[in-house]
Design a protein around this motif. Structure first.
Motif, PDB file in Angstrom:
ATOM      1  N   GLN A   1      -3.046   7.874 -11.294  1.00  0.00           N
ATOM      2  CA  GLN A   1      -4.371   7.943 -10.654  1.00  0.00           C
ATOM      3  C   GLN A   1      -4.479   9.167  -9.748  1.00  0.00           C
ATOM      4  OE1 GLN A   1      -6.460   5.865 -12.593  1.00  0.00           O
ATOM      5  NE2 GLN A   1      -7.471   6.051 -10.632  1.00  0.00           N
ATOM      6  N   PHE A   2      -3.416   9.450  -8.974  1.00  0.00           N
ATOM      7  CA  PHE A   2      -3.398  10.633  -8.109  1.00  0.00           C
ATOM      8  C   PHE A   2      -3.547  11.898  -8.953  1.00  0.00           C
ATOM      9  CE2 PHE A   2      -0.965  14.182  -6.338  1.00  0.00           C
ATOM     10  CZ  PHE A   2      -1.636  14.382  -5.140  1.00  0.00           C
ATOM     11  N   TYR A   3      -2.764  11.987 -10.036  1.00  0.00           N
ATOM     12  CA  TYR A   3      -2.843  13.158 -10.909  1.00  0.00           C
ATOM     13  C   TYR A   3      -4.268  13.343 -11.438  1.00  0.00           C
ATOM     14  CZ  TYR A   3       2.320  13.395 -11.219  1.00  0.00           C
ATOM     15  OH  TYR A   3       3.664  13.517 -10.956  1.00  0.00           O
ATOM     16  N   ARG A   4      -4.915  12.242 -11.810  1.00  0.00           N
ATOM     17  CA  ARG A   4      -6.278  12.322 -12.356  1.00  0.00           C
ATOM     18  C   ARG A   4      -7.284  12.707 -11.281  1.00  0.00           C
ATOM     19  NH1 ARG A   4      -6.529   6.693 -15.149  1.00  0.00           N
ATOM     20  NH2 ARG A   4      -4.775   6.941 -16.561  1.00  0.00           N
ATOM     21  N   SER A   5      -7.275  11.983 -10.163  1.00  0.00           N
ATOM     22  CA  SER A   5      -8.328  12.174  -9.160  1.00  0.00           C
ATOM     23  C   SER A   5      -8.141  13.414  -8.294  1.00  0.00           C
ATOM     24  CB  SER A   5      -8.450  10.928  -8.276  1.00  0.00           C
ATOM     25  OG  SER A   5      -7.255  10.713  -7.558  1.00  0.00           O
ATOM     26  N   MET A   6      -6.945  13.693  -7.846  1.00  0.00           N
ATOM     27  CA  MET A   6      -6.720  14.813  -6.923  1.00  0.00           C
ATOM     28  C   MET A   6      -6.355  16.122  -7.630  1.00  0.00           C
ATOM     29  SD  MET A   6      -7.457  13.443  -4.099  1.00  0.00           S
ATOM     30  CE  MET A   6      -6.993  14.710  -2.963  1.00  0.00           C
ATOM     31  N   CYS A   7      -5.732  16.017  -8.813  1.00  0.00           N
ATOM     32  CA  CYS A   7      -5.229  17.213  -9.482  1.00  0.00           C
ATOM     33  C   CYS A   7      -5.985  17.550 -10.766  1.00  0.00           C
ATOM     34  CB  CYS A   7      -3.748  17.041  -9.804  1.00  0.00           C
ATOM     35  SG  CYS A   7      -2.737  16.630  -8.362  1.00  0.00           S
TER      36      CYS A   7
ATOM     37  N   ALA B   1       0.824  -1.213   0.000  1.00  0.00           N
ATOM     38  CA  ALA B   1       0.000   0.000   0.000  1.00  0.00           C
ATOM     39  C   ALA B   1       0.857   1.262   0.000  1.00  0.00           C
ATOM     40  CB  ALA B   1      -0.936   0.008   1.207  1.00  0.00           C
ATOM     41  N   TRP B   2       2.102   1.165   0.448  1.00  0.00           N
ATOM     42  CA  TRP B   2       2.964   2.339   0.523  1.00  0.00           C
ATOM     43  C   TRP B   2       3.874   2.482  -0.694  1.00  0.00           C
ATOM     44  CZ3 TRP B   2       4.788   1.481   6.214  1.00  0.00           C
ATOM     45  CH2 TRP B   2       3.707   1.698   7.068  1.00  0.00           C
ATOM     46  N   THR B   3       3.883   1.499  -1.556  1.00  0.00           N
ATOM     47  CA  THR B   3       4.729   1.542  -2.730  1.00  0.00           C
ATOM     48  C   THR B   3       4.032   2.320  -3.831  1.00  0.00           C
ATOM     49  OG1 THR B   3       5.625  -0.612  -2.149  1.00  0.00           O
ATOM     50  CG2 THR B   3       5.997   0.156  -4.394  1.00  0.00           C
ATOM     51  N   GLU B   4       4.712   3.326  -4.327  1.00  0.00           N
ATOM     52  CA  GLU B   4       4.134   4.139  -5.388  1.00  0.00           C
ATOM     53  C   GLU B   4       4.631   3.633  -6.735  1.00  0.00           C
ATOM     54  OE1 GLU B   4       3.123   8.760  -6.191  1.00  0.00           O
ATOM     55  OE2 GLU B   4       5.028   8.311  -5.231  1.00  0.00           O
ATOM     56  N   SER B   5       3.743   3.653  -7.704  1.00  0.00           N
ATOM     57  CA  SER B   5       4.079   3.205  -9.055  1.00  0.00           C
ATOM     58  C   SER B   5       3.621   4.274 -10.043  1.00  0.00           C
ATOM     59  CB  SER B   5       3.353   1.890  -9.346  1.00  0.00           C
ATOM     60  OG  SER B   5       1.956   2.136  -9.431  1.00  0.00           O
ATOM     61  N   PRO B   6       4.052   4.173 -11.303  1.00  0.00           N
ATOM     62  CA  PRO B   6       3.525   5.121 -12.291  1.00  0.00           C
ATOM     63  C   PRO B   6       1.996   5.078 -12.356  1.00  0.00           C
ATOM     64  CG  PRO B   6       5.450   4.030 -13.166  1.00  0.00           C
ATOM     65  CD  PRO B   6       5.122   3.341 -11.857  1.00  0.00           C
TER      66      PRO B   6
ATOM     67  N   LEU C   1      -5.771  16.296 -13.639  1.00  0.00           N
ATOM     68  CA  LEU C   1      -4.885  16.301 -14.798  1.00  0.00           C
ATOM     69  C   LEU C   1      -5.204  15.068 -15.642  1.00  0.00           C
ATOM     70  CD1 LEU C   1      -1.528  17.250 -13.028  1.00  0.00           C
ATOM     71  CD2 LEU C   1      -2.973  18.733 -14.443  1.00  0.00           C
ATOM     72  N   PRO C   2      -5.460  15.249 -16.930  1.00  0.00           N
ATOM     73  CA  PRO C   2      -5.856  14.127 -17.789  1.00  0.00           C
ATOM     74  C   PRO C   2      -4.665  13.258 -18.200  1.00  0.00           C
ATOM     75  CG  PRO C   2      -5.755  16.142 -19.066  1.00  0.00           C
ATOM     76  CD  PRO C   2      -5.469  16.524 -17.629  1.00  0.00           C
ATOM     77  N   THR C   3      -4.074  12.576 -17.238  1.00  0.00           N
ATOM     78  CA  THR C   3      -2.842  11.832 -17.469  1.00  0.00           C
ATOM     79  C   THR C   3      -3.082  10.424 -17.987  1.00  0.00           C
ATOM     80  OG1 THR C   3      -2.837  11.175 -15.149  1.00  0.00           O
ATOM     81  CG2 THR C   3      -1.516  13.098 -15.737  1.00  0.00           C
ATOM     82  N   VAL C   4      -2.072   9.935 -18.693  1.00  0.00           N
ATOM     83  CA  VAL C   4      -2.034   8.553 -19.172  1.00  0.00           C
ATOM     84  C   VAL C   4      -0.594   8.063 -19.033  1.00  0.00           C
ATOM     85  CG1 VAL C   4      -3.949   8.809 -20.809  1.00  0.00           C
ATOM     86  CG2 VAL C   4      -1.611   9.219 -21.580  1.00  0.00           C
ATOM     87  N   ILE C   5      -0.440   6.755 -19.070  1.00  0.00           N
ATOM     88  CA  ILE C   5       0.901   6.173 -19.051  1.00  0.00           C
ATOM     89  C   ILE C   5       1.213   5.712 -20.464  1.00  0.00           C
ATOM     90  CG2 ILE C   5       2.371   4.344 -18.132  1.00  0.00           C
ATOM     91  CD1 ILE C   5       0.582   4.384 -15.615  1.00  0.00           C
ATOM     92  N   ASP C   6       2.312   6.186 -21.001  1.00  0.00           N
ATOM     93  CA  ASP C   6       2.743   5.776 -22.334  1.00  0.00           C
ATOM     94  C   ASP C   6       3.214   4.329 -22.244  1.00  0.00           C
ATOM     95  OD1 ASP C   6       4.461   5.165 -24.553  1.00  0.00           O
ATOM     96  OD2 ASP C   6       4.676   7.314 -24.938  1.00  0.00           O
ATOM     97  N   PRO C   7       2.538   3.415 -22.945  1.00  0.00           N
ATOM     98  CA  PRO C   7       2.894   2.003 -22.820  1.00  0.00           C
ATOM     99  C   PRO C   7       4.306   1.682 -23.327  1.00  0.00           C
ATOM    100  CG  PRO C   7       1.180   2.295 -24.488  1.00  0.00           C
ATOM    101  CD  PRO C   7       1.420   3.631 -23.857  1.00  0.00           C
ATOM    102  N   ALA C   8       4.812   2.452 -24.264  1.00  0.00           N
ATOM    103  CA  ALA C   8       6.140   2.194 -24.819  1.00  0.00           C
ATOM    104  C   ALA C   8       7.264   2.607 -23.874  1.00  0.00           C
ATOM    105  CB  ALA C   8       6.294   2.903 -26.157  1.00  0.00           C
ATOM    106  N   THR C   9       7.064   3.730 -23.166  1.00  0.00           N
ATOM    107  CA  THR C   9       8.150   4.268 -22.334  1.00  0.00           C
ATOM    108  C   THR C   9       7.862   4.227 -20.845  1.00  0.00           C
ATOM    109  OG1 THR C   9       7.248   6.513 -22.397  1.00  0.00           O
ATOM    110  CG2 THR C   9       8.778   5.900 -24.170  1.00  0.00           C
ATOM    111  N   GLY C  10       6.590   4.094 -20.466  1.00  0.00           N
ATOM    112  CA  GLY C  10       6.215   4.146 -19.057  1.00  0.00           C
ATOM    113  C   GLY C  10       6.119   5.564 -18.521  1.00  0.00           C
ATOM    114  N   ARG C  11       6.339   6.562 -19.391  1.00  0.00           N
ATOM    115  CA  ARG C  11       6.244   7.960 -18.958  1.00  0.00           C
ATOM    116  C   ARG C  11       4.800   8.336 -18.681  1.00  0.00           C
ATOM    117  NH1 ARG C  11       8.601  12.210 -22.896  1.00  0.00           N
ATOM    118  NH2 ARG C  11       6.830  11.389 -24.017  1.00  0.00           N
ATOM    119  N   ILE C  12       4.626   9.246 -17.735  1.00  0.00           N
ATOM    120  CA  ILE C  12       3.306   9.797 -17.451  1.00  0.00           C
ATOM    121  C   ILE C  12       3.182  11.087 -18.259  1.00  0.00           C
ATOM    122  CG2 ILE C  12       1.774  10.743 -15.698  1.00  0.00           C
ATOM    123  CD1 ILE C  12       3.256   8.989 -13.646  1.00  0.00           C
TER     124      ILE C  12
END
Length: 157
Positions: free
Chosen positions: A19-25, A9-14, A27-38
């Motif tokens: 999800q935090f960026y979307r729900s709290m901020c 529960a304490w480990t943060e992942s992309p 921000l219409p974020t996605v994870i790029d499947p090729a690079t893992g970038r947000i």
């Protein structure tokens, strides 16, 4: 010797950061499947990118005006800051002001992808938060641009 591990529960992942960026901020974020970038698509949220030195002055000026919280992405290797802003920037009619911004390397991002910091360890320090996104508040892009122009006029650029 016993080995301890971080509870899941304490480990943060992309994915959790996205999800935090979307729900709290909002921000219409996605994870790029090729690079893992947000990333997020500019449009609902825009950005104003400028050299770090000017960015520090703009941030100080906005802080003094009570414009907060600011969401600012730092690009340490490029020595640039990106302010996440509302997309209310109108075209600048004065060619001298446009030239001033261009010469100072101030860029308005209205279209395309904006990359955000990820919790994955980045040995190259490509992106980091100067002032992390913590809410849906975005300063007016027009105010950030006017603040940058005011500072550039003061320092004779």
């Amino acid at each position: 010797m016993t080995q301890t591990s971080t509870p899941r529960a304490w480990t943060e992942s992309p994915h959790s950061r996205c999800q935090f960026y979307r729900s709290m901020c909002s921000l219409p974020t996605v994870i790029d499947p090729a690079t893992g970038r947000i990333t997020m698509r500019a449009g609902f949220v825009g950005a104003v990118m400028m050299p770090t030195e000017l960015g520090q002055r703009v941030k100080t000026s906005l802080d003094l005006r009570g414009v907060a919280p600011l969401s600012i992405v730092g690009h340490p290797r490029a020595e640039m800051w990106t302010f996440l802003v509302r997309t209310d920037i109108r075209p600048i009619g004065d060619p001298a002001e446009v030239a001033r911004l261009w010469k100072a390397r101030v860029v308005v991002i209205r279209d395309g992808d904006i990359a955000l910091p990820s919790p994955v360890v980045d040995p190259l320090m490509i992106r980091t938060w100067v002032s992390p996104a913590t809410s849906a508040f975005r300063p007016s892009g027009a105010v950030v641009i006017e603040c940058a122009l005011s500072i550039l006029r003061q320092i004779g650029q």
